[in-house]
Scaffold this motif. Structure first.
Motif, PDB file in Angstrom:
ATOM      1  N   ILE A  34      72.720 -58.535  -4.010  1.00 43.27           N
ATOM      2  CA  ILE A  34      72.628 -57.111  -4.346  1.00 43.27           C
ATOM      3  C   ILE A  34      71.648 -56.957  -5.508  1.00 43.27           C
ATOM      4  CG2 ILE A  34      74.624 -57.108  -5.884  1.00 43.27           C
ATOM      5  CD1 ILE A  34      75.192 -54.272  -4.512  1.00 43.27           C
ATOM      6  N   HIS A  35      70.820 -55.934  -5.416  1.00 40.46           N
ATOM      7  CA  HIS A  35      69.824 -55.645  -6.446  1.00 40.46           C
ATOM      8  C   HIS A  35      70.146 -54.302  -7.079  1.00 40.46           C
ATOM      9  CE1 HIS A  35      65.860 -54.413  -8.072  1.00 40.46           C
ATOM     10  NE2 HIS A  35      65.815 -55.689  -8.403  1.00 40.46           N
ATOM     11  N   HIS A  36      70.223 -54.286  -8.415  1.00 39.84           N
ATOM     12  CA  HIS A  36      70.597 -53.084  -9.162  1.00 39.84           C
ATOM     13  C   HIS A  36      69.374 -52.490  -9.852  1.00 39.84           C
ATOM     14  CE1 HIS A  36      74.780 -54.411  -8.772  1.00 39.84           C
ATOM     15  NE2 HIS A  36      74.358 -55.603  -9.131  1.00 39.84           N
ATOM     16  N   ALA A  40      71.339 -46.716 -11.388  1.00 40.86           N
ATOM     17  CA  ALA A  40      72.638 -47.030 -10.782  1.00 40.86           C
ATOM     18  C   ALA A  40      72.585 -47.130  -9.258  1.00 40.86           C
ATOM     19  CB  ALA A  40      73.725 -46.057 -11.224  1.00 40.86           C
ATOM     20  N   THR A  41      71.384 -47.121  -8.663  1.00 43.65           N
ATOM     21  CA  THR A  41      71.309 -47.379  -7.227  1.00 43.65           C
ATOM     22  C   THR A  41      71.274 -48.887  -7.002  1.00 43.65           C
ATOM     23  OG1 THR A  41      68.895 -47.257  -7.217  1.00 43.65           O
ATOM     24  CG2 THR A  41      70.086 -45.220  -6.705  1.00 43.65           C
ATOM     25  N   SER A  42      71.730 -49.300  -5.857  1.00 43.22           N
ATOM     26  CA  SER A  42      71.744 -50.715  -5.502  1.00 43.22           C
ATOM     27  C   SER A  42      71.166 -50.898  -4.119  1.00 43.22           C
ATOM     28  CB  SER A  42      73.175 -51.256  -5.519  1.00 43.22           C
ATOM     29  OG  SER A  42      73.730 -51.136  -6.804  1.00 43.22           O
ATOM     30  N   ASP A  95      63.508 -58.894 -15.561  1.00 43.51           N
ATOM     31  CA  ASP A  95      64.383 -59.177 -14.423  1.00 43.51           C
ATOM     32  C   ASP A  95      65.500 -60.085 -14.905  1.00 43.51           C
ATOM     33  OD1 ASP A  95      62.955 -58.098 -11.986  1.00 43.51           O
ATOM     34  OD2 ASP A  95      61.383 -59.409 -12.742  1.00 43.51           O
ATOM     35  N   ILE A  96      66.707 -59.790 -14.499  1.00 45.76           N
ATOM     36  CA  ILE A  96      67.837 -60.667 -14.768  1.00 45.76           C
ATOM     37  C   ILE A  96      68.421 -61.055 -13.416  1.00 45.76           C
ATOM     38  CG2 ILE A  96      70.097 -60.936 -15.876  1.00 45.76           C
ATOM     39  CD1 ILE A  96      69.212 -58.649 -17.801  1.00 45.76           C
ATOM     40  N   TRP A  97      68.556 -62.336 -13.197  1.00 48.39           N
ATOM     41  CA  TRP A  97      69.055 -62.845 -11.917  1.00 48.39           C
ATOM     42  C   TRP A  97      70.333 -63.633 -12.157  1.00 48.39           C
ATOM     43  CZ3 TRP A  97      66.268 -60.579  -8.386  1.00 48.39           C
ATOM     44  CH2 TRP A  97      64.932 -60.276  -8.650  1.00 48.39           C
ATOM     45  N   ALA A 105      72.088 -64.427  -6.270  1.00 49.49           N
ATOM     46  CA  ALA A 105      73.152 -63.581  -5.731  1.00 49.49           C
ATOM     47  C   ALA A 105      73.065 -62.134  -6.192  1.00 49.49           C
ATOM     48  CB  ALA A 105      74.518 -64.154  -6.127  1.00 49.49           C
ATOM     49  N   GLU A 106      72.412 -61.911  -7.347  1.00 53.87           N
ATOM     50  CA  GLU A 106      72.390 -60.569  -7.898  1.00 53.87           C
ATOM     51  C   GLU A 106      71.175 -60.432  -8.801  1.00 53.87           C
ATOM     52  OE1 GLU A 106      75.994 -57.727  -9.555  1.00 53.87           O
ATOM     53  OE2 GLU A 106      76.144 -59.893  -9.795  1.00 53.87           O
ATOM     54  N   GLY A 107      70.609 -59.226  -8.836  1.00 53.71           N
ATOM     55  CA  GLY A 107      69.453 -59.008  -9.690  1.00 53.71           C
ATOM     56  C   GLY A 107      69.455 -57.626 -10.309  1.00 53.71           C
ATOM     57  N   TRP A 108      68.895 -57.552 -11.515  1.00 57.53           N
ATOM     58  CA  TRP A 108      68.699 -56.291 -12.229  1.00 57.53           C
ATOM     59  C   TRP A 108      67.244 -56.264 -12.650  1.00 57.53           C
ATOM     60  CZ3 TRP A 108      72.692 -59.609 -12.705  1.00 57.53           C
ATOM     61  CH2 TRP A 108      73.993 -59.115 -12.525  1.00 57.53           C
ATOM     62  N   GLU A 109      66.652 -55.080 -12.679  1.00 58.40           N
ATOM     63  CA  GLU A 109      65.233 -54.979 -13.014  1.00 58.40           C
ATOM     64  C   GLU A 109      64.974 -53.721 -13.831  1.00 58.40           C
ATOM     65  OE1 GLU A 109      61.366 -55.596 -10.348  1.00 58.40           O
ATOM     66  OE2 GLU A 109      62.636 -53.959  -9.652  1.00 58.40           O
ATOM     67  N   ILE A 110      64.205 -53.876 -14.890  1.00 58.22           N
ATOM     68  CA  ILE A 110      63.787 -52.750 -15.715  1.00 58.22           C
ATOM     69  C   ILE A 110      62.272 -52.810 -15.814  1.00 58.22           C
ATOM     70  CG2 ILE A 110      63.882 -51.662 -17.984  1.00 58.22           C
ATOM     71  CD1 ILE A 110      66.669 -52.994 -18.291  1.00 58.22           C
ATOM     72  N   ILE A 111      61.604 -51.692 -15.518  1.00 55.71           N
ATOM     73  CA  ILE A 111      60.143 -51.621 -15.528  1.00 55.71           C
ATOM     74  C   ILE A 111      59.732 -50.511 -16.487  1.00 55.71           C
ATOM     75  CG2 ILE A 111      58.082 -51.163 -14.140  1.00 55.71           C
ATOM     76  CD1 ILE A 111      59.743 -52.051 -11.681  1.00 55.71           C
TER      77      ILE A 111
END
Length: 129
Positions: A34-36, A40-42, A95-97, A105-111
């Motif tokens: 899942i990518h966040h 708050a959308t995934s 990016d945080i994985w 298994a999971e990722g977060w991204e801020i641009i």
């Protein structure tokens, strides 16, 4: 374990940029990946891979400079600056994985567009929110 996790993330980025295809990335993601996003959308694995593949066409000549690649247990953080093609803006990306059993298994991204960074330093001032 953290060195292995860093290697997996670095390999995923390298193969994605070198091949211009998500085919090399797909087996590195868990089936329930899942990518966040900050809003708050995934996205599921299939949704995220489709979005990445679509972005690879206009971003084929994007330059990526990784400034930090840090691991802490099952998490890997990557801070990069990316120059978009055709004189597009430079962006800073974090990016945080989270890895599980050798897969992402999971990722977060801020641009953040670098040119807008100064404006974001005063986000708390009245009238800016």
């Amino acid at each position: 374990m953290t060195t292995d996790n860093k290697t997996i993330v670095q390999r995923a980025l390298t193969e994605l940029m070198e091949t211009g295809s998500v085919d090399a990335l797909k087996p590195l993601l868990s089936e329930d990946f899942i990518h966040h996003r900050p809003d708050a959308t995934s996205s599921t694995k299939a949704e995220w891979l489709a979005a990445v593949q679509a972005a690879l066409i206009p971003l084929a000549d994007m330059r990526v400079d990784v400034h930090h690649l840090l691991a802490d247990g099952d998490h890997v953080m990557m801070h990069s600056r990316r120059q978009l093609p055709d004189d597009g803006p430079e962006i800073a990306v974090v990016d945080i994985w989270r890895l599980e059993e050798g897969l992402i298994a999971e990722g977060w991204e801020i641009i953040e567009p670098v040119a807008q960074a100064a404006a974001n330093l005063v986000w708390w001032e009245a009238g800016r929110h």
